[in-house]
Design a protein around this motif. Structure first.
Motif, PDB file in Angstrom:
ATOM      1  N   THR A 295     -11.192 -20.180  67.859  1.00 49.32           N
ATOM      2  CA  THR A 295     -10.840 -20.080  69.085  1.00 49.32           C
ATOM      3  C   THR A 295     -10.081 -21.256  69.456  1.00 49.32           C
ATOM      4  O   THR A 295      -9.138 -21.319  70.181  1.00 49.32           O
ATOM      5  CB  THR A 295     -11.957 -19.718  70.153  1.00 49.32           C
ATOM      6  OG1 THR A 295     -12.631 -18.449  69.800  1.00 49.32           O
ATOM      7  CG2 THR A 295     -11.634 -19.745  71.659  1.00 49.32           C
TER       8      THR A 295
ATOM      9  N   ARG B 172      -8.761 -23.483  67.618  1.00 51.99           N
ATOM     10  CA  ARG B 172      -7.334 -23.610  67.214  1.00 51.99           C
ATOM     11  C   ARG B 172      -6.227 -22.945  67.913  1.00 51.99           C
ATOM     12  O   ARG B 172      -5.151 -23.328  68.177  1.00 51.99           O
ATOM     13  CB  ARG B 172      -7.380 -23.333  65.722  1.00 51.99           C
ATOM     14  CG  ARG B 172      -8.241 -24.135  64.629  1.00 51.99           C
ATOM     15  CD  ARG B 172      -7.281 -25.714  64.689  1.00 51.99           C
ATOM     16  NE  ARG B 172      -8.191 -26.487  63.729  1.00 51.99           N
ATOM     17  CZ  ARG B 172      -8.950 -27.241  64.256  1.00 51.99           C
ATOM     18  NH1 ARG B 172      -9.328 -27.446  65.526  1.00 51.99           N
ATOM     19  NH2 ARG B 172      -9.857 -27.991  63.357  1.00 51.99           N
ATOM     20  N   HIS B 173      -6.566 -21.696  68.249  1.00 50.96           N
ATOM     21  CA  HIS B 173      -5.755 -20.916  68.998  1.00 50.96           C
ATOM     22  C   HIS B 173      -5.356 -21.268  70.633  1.00 50.96           C
ATOM     23  O   HIS B 173      -4.326 -21.280  70.706  1.00 50.96           O
ATOM     24  CB  HIS B 173      -6.299 -19.508  69.202  1.00 50.96           C
ATOM     25  CG  HIS B 173      -5.268 -18.492  69.826  1.00 50.96           C
ATOM     26  ND1 HIS B 173      -4.105 -17.892  69.201  1.00 50.96           N
ATOM     27  CD2 HIS B 173      -5.542 -17.985  71.054  1.00 50.96           C
ATOM     28  CE1 HIS B 173      -3.453 -17.280  70.227  1.00 50.96           C
ATOM     29  NE2 HIS B 173      -4.231 -17.199  71.232  1.00 50.96           N
TER      30      HIS B 173
END
Length: 206
Positions: free
Chosen positions: A122, A124-125
């Motif tokens: 999450t 990283r996104h």
């Protein structure tokens, strides 16, 4: 899922990747601890105060979670830096794996693994989407010379997939060995994502 230390100031020798033991995995399984751990990984040594400013938490809270992470050797105090009132912390050099077969044998271990992996992915996104949204609304736009956001789909055998993963991993490690400790102007932290995974079988045609 693995993550490799990309922070500056680490020893030059390459440390082997190792899976987190069940106790360390459970200690890491807290959203703020994951955020702190990842900041140390991406931006290098920090204090409780600097982490408080970056996370929006109190320095008391970040100090508490730093000690919890250090108890399981996930992070360590930077030797010879700081004072008794302002301690510096860093993530030790080396890659780690969040998927420990021993941890996955228990419900608590499975839950900790799922939480850690979910929080990291999450984060990283969110970082990727922040970059995309900021560059799309900037006058310069996306600089394709310094960023790549791409997806490819291949049909490979297990052996070919393993070879691809090995070659990609070695490439990232080689660049880490070359540039990890460099100093100077115009340097920026760069996130490298390498995702290789099978697609659902129901989407395959004969």
């Amino acid at each position: 899922m693995t993550t490799d230390d990309a922070a500056p100031g680490a020893p030059r020798e390459r440390a082997e990747e190792h899976p987190l033991d069940p106790g360390a995995l459970r200690a890491l399984a807290h959203p703020l601890r994951i955020e702190i751990y990842d900041i140390l990984n991406q931006y290098g040594p920090q204090t409780a105060s600097s982490l408080a400013a970056m996370t929006g938490e109190s320095s008391g809270a970040t100090s508490y979670h730093l000690r919890a992470l250090a108890k399981h050797d996930l992070i360590r105090e930077v030797s010879g830096r700081g004072t008794g009132r302002e301690r510096w912390w860093e993530r030790p050099r080396g890659g780690i794996s969040f998927t420990n077969p021993e941890a996955l044998k228990t419900p608590a271990g499975k839950a900790a693994t799922q939480l850690v992996m979910s929080e990291f992915l999450t984060r990283r996104h969110q970082q990727l989407m922040r970059y995309v949204n900021e560059t799309l609304t900037s006058p310069e736009g996306l600089d394709e010379a310094t960023a790549m956001v791409a997806t490819s789909t291949l049909r490979l055998t297990p052996a070919q997939t393993e070879a691809l993963i090995t070659e990609m991993h070695e490439l990232v490690l080689r660049y880490g060995d070359l540039y990890r400790d460099q100093t100077g102007a115009d340097l920026h932290p760069i996130s490298i994502r390498t995702d290789v995974f099978p697609l659902p079988e129901e989407g395959l045609s004969s």
